[in-house]
Design a protein around this motif. Structure first.
Motif, short mmCIF file in Angstrom:
data_model
loop_
_atom_site.label_atom_id
_atom_site.label_comp_id
_atom_site.label_asym_id
_atom_site.label_seq_id
_atom_site.Cartn_x
_atom_site.Cartn_y
_atom_site.Cartn_z
N TYR A 1 0.84 -1.19 0.00
CA TYR A 1 0.00 0.00 0.00
C TYR A 1 0.88 1.24 0.00
O TYR A 1 1.91 1.29 0.67
N ALA A 2 0.46 2.25 -0.79
CA ALA A 2 1.11 3.56 -0.78
C ALA A 2 0.15 4.54 -0.11
O ALA A 2 -1.02 4.64 -0.50
N ILE A 3 0.63 5.23 0.92
CA ILE A 3 -0.20 6.14 1.71
C ILE A 3 0.31 7.56 1.53
O ILE A 3 1.52 7.82 1.63
N PHE A 4 -0.62 8.50 1.29
CA PHE A 4 -0.25 9.91 1.19
C PHE A 4 -0.96 10.69 2.29
O PHE A 4 -2.18 10.77 2.31
N ALA B 1 -3.24 -0.85 -3.43
CA ALA B 1 -4.07 0.36 -3.38
C ALA B 1 -3.23 1.54 -2.92
O ALA B 1 -2.25 1.38 -2.18
N THR B 2 -3.63 2.72 -3.38
CA THR B 2 -3.09 3.98 -2.88
C THR B 2 -4.18 4.67 -2.07
O THR B 2 -5.33 4.75 -2.51
N ILE B 3 -3.82 5.15 -0.89
CA ILE B 3 -4.78 5.82 -0.01
C ILE B 3 -4.30 7.24 0.21
O ILE B 3 -3.13 7.46 0.56
N ILE B 4 -5.19 8.21 0.02
CA ILE B 4 -4.81 9.61 0.17
C ILE B 4 -5.61 10.24 1.29
O ILE B 4 -6.81 10.03 1.43
N ALA B 5 -4.92 11.01 2.13
CA ALA B 5 -5.53 11.64 3.30
C ALA B 5 -6.55 12.70 2.90
O ALA B 5 -6.54 13.20 1.77
#
Length: 420
Positions: A158-161, A193-197
């Protein structure tokens, strides 16, 4: 064989975060080391503010679920070894030295001399986590993304921003769009998945959305995942899939936004059966403590410390102070690094306080001299030689119901960690 202290003191202090060729150089070294990150699952976190809080909450959830979790973050507050830990236990000096020599023995003298301090910590972290057989690694970017040393890893799970705003503009670019593009480089084909704040600028969301499309990675907007209500120290989470009530001691609206990002990831992990219940999330909420993020270290008067070091973080801190002051006088102790946008942060703080004590962070090369800082104030301000002296002055001038806030840099507030 060198000692831990001798190794640390010999590291190059150059900042090479904007050098793409160096990432290629490090990636080749990583491959020679056997691509150690393939031995565990990775969550990669990039952003301007909120990486530390988000990372600590994520690792807390995984730890409460019974996983062996490696955590890589910076900067360290008290001990450099804080940057590398497994289930809250710092890497030992002996393990650090052994891992360093394991890597060094596969390098030429020219190669080892080219590696900067942050790059050494990154390589040591990857090899150490593989050697210790962690299940998951939560890895925070130092700064940037594309050209950050941590981006030598293969596609993370996972990539988190976290929130993206202006900071490190001399390296990442002078617009939010340029910074978002630099950070979006952690998105790779093969990531689940990429999750963005929440609360991102539209341009930021569009840039990350485009990168996700190119890499064929699903994008999750965490502000659409859950609603959070807080009353006193209780938190109520309302999601389409569940509701949850728990105690939660972290102060600040921005921590609720960070939590929404964590909840978005938790929902993904439950779908993947990494988590089988909400209990790890609840246990994390009940126990989480994050040093120097709006941390209360004393009472009568209340003393808060926060490592806010850019205008975006300063604005969030100011909003938290407004919500907490309840008509109280606010005394602010400030100290900044000279390469930060301290003028803008001063403007923000002058909106909420008229009482300032100025001092200097514990960083000889980068600290902003207090005499220069004082020139940014029209009215008379008190000055102190260090943060402890500043706090003593503040307490002498405060009433029991006043609020003292110490902020400007992690290098400033670290001397007050665990203070009384």
């Amino acid at each position: 064989m060198l000692s831990y202290e001798e190794i640390i003191s010999g590291f190059s202090q150059k900042m090479l975060a904007g050098d793409h060729n160096h990432v290629v150089f490090l990636r080749n070294i990583k491959k020679r080391l056997g691509s150690p990150e393939q031995a565990f699952k990775t969550i990669h976190i990039a952003g301007t503010n909120g990486k530390g809080s988000t990372g600590m909450m994520i690792k807390g959830v995984l730890e409460h679920a019974g996983y062996k979790v490696g955590y890589f973050n910076s900067p360290a507050l008290i001990d450099d070894r804080e940057q590398i830990s497994i289930n809250n236990i710092l890497i030992s000096r002996n393990d650090f030295v052994a891992t360093y020599y394991e890597i060094l023995n596969k390098l030429s003298p020219d190669e080892s001399a080219k590696i900067s301090v942050f790059e050494w910590w990154t390589l040591i972290m990857l090899v150490y986590f593989a050697n210790k057989k962690v299940d998951w690694a939560v890895i925070e970017c130092g700064l940037g993304g594309t050209d950050d040393a941590t981006n030598i890893i293969n596609a993370p799970e996972y990539a988190i921003f976290t929130h993206i705003a202006l900071d490190h503009i001399h390296i990442l670019g002078d617009t939010v769009e340029k910074i978002a593009k630099a950070k979006s480089g952690i998105i790779k084909y093969g990531t689940k998945a990429t999750i963005i704040a929440p609360l991102q600028q539209k341009a930021v969301v569009n840039i990350i959305k485009e990168k996700c499309s190119q890499a064929q990675v699903p994008l999750i907007l965490s502000d659409e995942i859950a609603k959070i209500k807080v009353h006193n120290s209780k938190i109520n989470i309302i999601s389409t899939d569940f509701t949850l009530e728990s105690s939660f001691s972290l102060l600040g609206e921005y921590q609720r936004e960070n939590l929404k990002t964590v909840i978005a990831l938790v929902k993904q992990l439950m779908r993947e059966k990494v988590l089988i219940s909400l209990m790890p999330l609840k246990q994390m909420l009940e126990t989480i403590k994050i040093p120097a993020r709006c941390e209360k270290i004393a009472s009568l008067p209340d003393v808060l410390i926060d490592g806010a070091h850019n205008p975006d973080a300063a604005y969030n801190l100011a909003q938290t102070i407004i919500s907490l002051r309840h008509g109280r006088r606010v005394i602010m102790i400030l100290g900044f690094l000279k390469d930060k946008n301290y003028q803008k942060m001063i403007q923000i703080y002058q909106e909420i306080s008229h009482d300032f004590i100025l001092t200097e962070p514990d960083n000889l090369q980068r600290k902003l001299p207090v005499a220069i800082l004082a020139q940014n104030f029209k009215n008379h301000v008190m000055q102190a030689v260090n943060v402890r002296s500043a706090l003593k002055i503040a307490r002498q001038n405060a009433k029991p119901d006043d609020l003292i806030v110490v902020t400007g840099s992690f290098y400033l507030v670290k001397d007050l960690i665990n203070d009384d």
